[in-house]
Scaffold this motif. Structure first.
Motif, mmCIF file in Angstrom:
data_model
loop_
_atom_site.group_PDB
_atom_site.id
_atom_site.type_symbol
_atom_site.label_atom_id
_atom_site.label_comp_id
_atom_site.label_asym_id
_atom_site.label_seq_id
_atom_site.Cartn_x
_atom_site.Cartn_y
_atom_site.Cartn_z
ATOM 1 N N THR A 47 48.038 29.040 32.111
ATOM 2 C CA THR A 47 47.719 30.382 31.650
ATOM 3 C C THR A 47 48.109 30.539 30.186
ATOM 4 O OG1 THR A 47 48.354 31.133 33.854
ATOM 5 C CG2 THR A 47 47.947 32.837 32.219
ATOM 6 N N TRP A 48 47.240 31.144 29.418
ATOM 7 C CA TRP A 48 47.542 31.472 28.028
ATOM 8 C C TRP A 48 47.563 32.984 27.898
ATOM 9 C CZ3 TRP A 48 48.460 27.694 24.386
ATOM 10 C CH2 TRP A 48 48.068 26.381 24.708
ATOM 11 N N THR A 49 48.588 33.511 27.277
ATOM 12 C CA THR A 49 48.626 34.946 27.023
ATOM 13 C C THR A 49 49.073 35.213 25.597
ATOM 14 O OG1 THR A 49 50.795 34.961 28.078
ATOM 15 C CG2 THR A 49 48.981 35.865 29.360
ATOM 16 N N GLN A 50 48.516 36.262 25.022
ATOM 17 C CA GLN A 50 48.913 36.688 23.686
ATOM 18 C C GLN A 50 49.321 38.143 23.786
ATOM 19 O OE1 GLN A 50 45.855 36.506 20.702
ATOM 20 N NE2 GLN A 50 47.272 36.925 19.031
ATOM 21 N N GLY A 52 50.845 39.699 26.039
ATOM 22 C CA GLY A 52 50.583 40.265 27.353
ATOM 23 C C GLY A 52 49.124 40.254 27.771
ATOM 24 N N THR A 53 48.244 39.836 26.871
ATOM 25 C CA THR A 53 46.829 39.803 27.185
ATOM 26 C C THR A 53 46.400 38.365 27.446
ATOM 27 O OG1 THR A 53 46.503 41.641 25.660
ATOM 28 C CG2 THR A 53 44.527 40.489 26.393
ATOM 29 N N GLY A 54 45.661 38.167 28.505
ATOM 30 C CA GLY A 54 45.207 36.830 28.853
ATOM 31 C C GLY A 54 44.213 36.287 27.852
#
Ligand SMILES: [Zn+2]
Length: 69
Positions: A47-50, A52-54
């Motif tokens: 999973t990648w998140t920035q 809190g956003t995927g």
């Protein structure tokens, strides 16, 4: 073998299998984006998140390739 104590805030749960064997690292991509990468040891889900956003893997790759070498 000793275990490193992980702060509660760093504990992540896999969204795919709900396992807790998740490694989370924060990295900065070439365009300056700070992203969290989580990798599940149980099911290989990543999973990648920035902030809190995927993020899609394609987004990450685009950000990482922005600067030509
Ligand atoms: Zn998993």
């Amino acid at each position: 073998m000793s275990l490193v104590t992980t702060p509660t805030s760093q504990l992540a749960t896999c969204v795919a299998c709900h396992g807790i064997r998740v490694t989370r690292i924060t990295m900065t991509l070439t365009d300056g984006s700070v992203v969290d990468f989580a990798s599940c040891h149980s099911c290989e889900h990543k999973t990648w998140t920035q902030q809190g956003t995927g993020l899609d893997v394609s987004d990450v790759l685009r950000k990482a390739q922005k600067i030509k070498v």
